[in-house]
Design an enzyme around this catalytic site. Structure first.
Site, PDB file in Angstrom:
ATOM      1  N   ARG A 211     -13.552 -20.223  -3.300  1.00 62.24           N
ATOM      2  CA  ARG A 211     -11.896 -19.323  -3.527  1.00 62.24           C
ATOM      3  C   ARG A 211     -11.438 -20.995  -3.668  1.00 62.24           C
ATOM      4  NH1 ARG A 211     -11.986 -13.856  -1.637  1.00 62.24           N
ATOM      5  NH2 ARG A 211     -11.990 -14.633   0.480  1.00 62.24           N
ATOM      6  N   ASP A 249      -7.008  -7.201 -12.962  1.00 55.35           N
ATOM      7  CA  ASP A 249      -7.545  -6.307 -12.541  1.00 55.35           C
ATOM      8  C   ASP A 249      -7.022  -4.918 -13.246  1.00 55.35           C
ATOM      9  OD1 ASP A 249      -9.923  -6.988  -9.320  1.00 55.35           O
ATOM     10  OD2 ASP A 249      -8.828  -4.357 -10.102  1.00 55.35           O
ATOM     11  N   SER A 250      -7.780  -4.407 -13.160  1.00 55.43           N
ATOM     12  CA  SER A 250      -7.889  -2.864 -13.162  1.00 55.43           C
ATOM     13  C   SER A 250      -6.806  -0.992 -12.318  1.00 55.43           C
ATOM     14  CB  SER A 250      -8.659  -1.633 -13.818  1.00 55.43           C
ATOM     15  OG  SER A 250      -9.789  -1.604 -12.997  1.00 55.43           O
ATOM     16  N   CYS A 340     -22.615 -10.084  -8.263  1.00 44.74           N
ATOM     17  CA  CYS A 340     -22.980  -9.739  -6.428  1.00 44.74           C
ATOM     18  C   CYS A 340     -23.683  -8.324  -6.063  1.00 44.74           C
ATOM     19  CB  CYS A 340     -21.277  -9.473  -5.664  1.00 44.74           C
ATOM     20  SG  CYS A 340     -20.482  -8.084  -5.961  1.00 44.74           S
TER      21      CYS A 340
HETATM   22  N1  SAH Z   1     -12.186 -11.977  -6.815  1.00 45.21           N
HETATM   23  C1  SAH Z   1     -11.648 -10.621  -6.169  1.00 45.21           C
HETATM   24  C2  SAH Z   1     -12.597  -9.432  -5.393  1.00 45.21           C
HETATM   25  C3  SAH Z   1     -13.331  -8.800  -6.934  1.00 45.21           C
HETATM   26  S1  SAH Z   1     -13.758  -6.807  -6.599  1.00 45.21           S
HETATM   27  C4  SAH Z   1     -11.136 -11.255  -4.651  1.00 45.21           C
HETATM   28  O1  SAH Z   1     -11.828 -12.700  -4.559  1.00 45.21           O
HETATM   29  O2  SAH Z   1     -10.949 -11.023  -3.905  1.00 45.21           O
HETATM   30  C5  SAH Z   1     -13.943  -6.656  -7.757  1.00 45.21           C
HETATM   31  C6  SAH Z   1     -12.449  -5.837  -8.496  1.00 45.21           C
HETATM   32  O3  SAH Z   1     -12.708  -5.715 -10.077  1.00 45.21           O
HETATM   33  C7  SAH Z   1     -11.780  -5.038  -7.974  1.00 45.21           C
HETATM   34  O4  SAH Z   1     -10.460  -5.618  -7.896  1.00 45.21           O
HETATM   35  C8  SAH Z   1     -11.608  -3.825  -9.017  1.00 45.21           C
HETATM   36  O5  SAH Z   1     -10.874  -3.103  -8.893  1.00 45.21           O
HETATM   37  C9  SAH Z   1     -12.193  -4.710 -10.586  1.00 45.21           C
HETATM   38  N2  SAH Z   1     -12.690  -3.699 -11.456  1.00 45.21           N
HETATM   39  C10 SAH Z   1     -13.658  -3.390 -11.194  1.00 45.21           C
HETATM   40  N3  SAH Z   1     -14.046  -2.971 -12.551  1.00 45.21           N
HETATM   41  C11 SAH Z   1     -12.972  -3.606 -13.347  1.00 45.21           C
HETATM   42  C12 SAH Z   1     -12.978  -3.612 -15.294  1.00 45.21           C
HETATM   43  N4  SAH Z   1     -13.038  -3.247 -15.645  1.00 45.21           N
HETATM   44  N5  SAH Z   1     -11.246  -4.379 -15.579  1.00 45.21           N
HETATM   45  C13 SAH Z   1     -10.994  -5.290 -14.663  1.00 45.21           C
HETATM   46  N6  SAH Z   1     -10.578  -4.877 -13.088  1.00 45.21           N
HETATM   47  C14 SAH Z   1     -11.705  -4.255 -12.765  1.00 45.21           C
END
Ligand code: SAH
Length: 396
Positions: A211, A249-250, A340
């Protein structure tokens, strides 16, 4: 203490100090052991190999606590190991003073099945194995002693507990709920952490350095942050001077938290931020059709492949979003892309990203390889600990 005796030749991984013993390596159990009990592990020729937590329901039949056959696994053992994990972080200048920090990273800190993340004066623990579950009281005592924190919350609701025959457990183990959610400052950005309802222990601390890197890259760029969760990357991009940041985000609750986090940082230009509750796969296709383009795309999806068995399906999903990501980049743009998934190694991930660039018709080069932060170390005897990998790719 029960004795777990391995099949001939199956002591090899333990000799290399790998902490897992798979069911197929175990010959027999002598004596009695209930789930989570400490057992002595012996080679087929009865040479002692160490002491491990027995987990009869799991394919990982035992996890080594120690490779010293004489070391007692007792309250003092956990006190020592936890103090060592905390001291290891204190010895790294980049981690000193971090308000949000992973204090125990399971196998890589010699504490299989134990995760502990600190957010200010609150520690959140996650116990994922039968052995860790059994030693809950010793772990709490060790954490209180090593950290001086005032609250400990348990978030043992990860789905992997099911594989060990354990139910979900959540709640306050020490102290009571604070009046406000704990907040941390990460790379000069304030973030509140929902330890009770958020994902994992509340926040993805492993991406802290990445980040910060995004903050350095964002100036003047139109940034698209996919899978933004509570806005960690988005806020760094704004702090770094991004021209605009669109975050997707979903999860509705994650986006609510993300916007609350932005509001905590009054110096950030909120008008440059746009939030979209949508499926990333669908949204990126729509942007493509609409001709929308970006200078920097972040892809930090959830774990598509929890284990190698899911690698094929996961590879298709990674290929798909990376292909879409490449297509949305303006010339000279950057793709910051992660996996991940433990089941997708760095070589495979690079291959997938290369295939995506090829299909998108983009010439591109890796300018940086990315990994988890230093409080998520990878023990050399436990390569499985390297789950987070990323690439920073620059397109022509
Ligand atoms: N980048 C973030 C962590 C990501 S975790 C950080 O730095 O904190 C993964 C995220 O993807 C979760 O918030 C989950 O809600 C979202 N997610 C999972 N599948 C998804 C999809 N198909 N479309 C959009 N968001 C999704």
């Amino acid at each position: 203490m029960g004795k777990l005796i391995l099949l001939p030749g199956k002591e090899r991984s333990a000799m290399k100090r790998h902490p897992w013993l798979f069911a197929g390596s175990v010959g027999r159990l002598e004596g009695r052991a209930r789930p989570g009990d400490t057992v002595e592990v012996l080679a087929d020729d009865l040479r002692p190999l160490g002491r491990a937590a027995y987990s009869p329901r799991s394919q990982i039949r035992a996890r080594f606590w120690t490779f010293d056959p004489a070391e007692a696994v007792d309250d003092a053992f956990f006190k020592r190991r936890i103090a060592a994990a905390v001291a290891r972080r204190a010895a790294l200048p980049e981690l000193r003073g971090q308000q949000g920090i992973r204090l125990i990273h399971a196998e890589s800190d010699g504490l299989p099945g134990i995760i502990a993340d600190r957010y200010g004066d609150t520690v959140v623990v996650q116990l994922t194995s039968a052995g860790a579950d059994k030693w809950r009281a010793a772990i709490i005592a060790g954490l209180l002693k090593a950290t001086g924190c005032v609250r400990i919350y348990e978030r043992s609701d990860s789905e992997v507990r099911g594989l060990e025959g354990l139910e979900a457990v959540t709640g306050w183990l020490h102290g009571t709920a604070p009046s406000q959610a704990p907040a941390i400052v990460e790379n000069d950005v304030q973030l509140a952490v929902d330890i009770v309802g958020g994902h994992k222990t509340g926040f993805y601390l492993d991406q802290r350095d990445n980040r910060a890197l995004l903050g350095q890259l964002a100036a003047g760029r139109d940034v698209l942050n996919c899978f933004c969760y509570t806005g960690g990357f988005s806020l760094q991009a704004l702090a770094g001077g991004a021209a605009s940041v669109l975050s997707i985000d979903s999860s509705g609750p994650a986006l609510v938290q993300a916007q609350a986090n932005l509001a905590l940082n009054s110096r950030l230009p909120a008008a440059r931020a746009e939030w979209l509750e949508a499926d990333v796969f669908a949204a990126l296709r729509d942007f493509r059709k609409a001709g929308r383009r970006f200078d920097l795309v972040v892809l930090d999806p959830p774990k598509f492949a929890p284990s190698a068995a899911h690698a094929d399906r996961a590879a298709r999903a990674y290929k798909d979003i990376n292909l879409l990501g490449f297509r949305l980049l303006r010339p000279g743009g950057l793709l910051m892309t992660y996996s991940c998934s433990g089941g997708v190694g760095i070589e495979l991930f690079q291959k997938i990203v290369a295939g995506a660039a090829l299909d998108a018709g983009r010439d591109a080069r890796i300018v940086r390889r990315l990994a988890g932060a230093a409080d998520h170390p990878v023990a050399l005897n436990f390569p499985e600990g390297e789950y987070l990998k990323g690439l920073l790719v620059q397109v022509d």
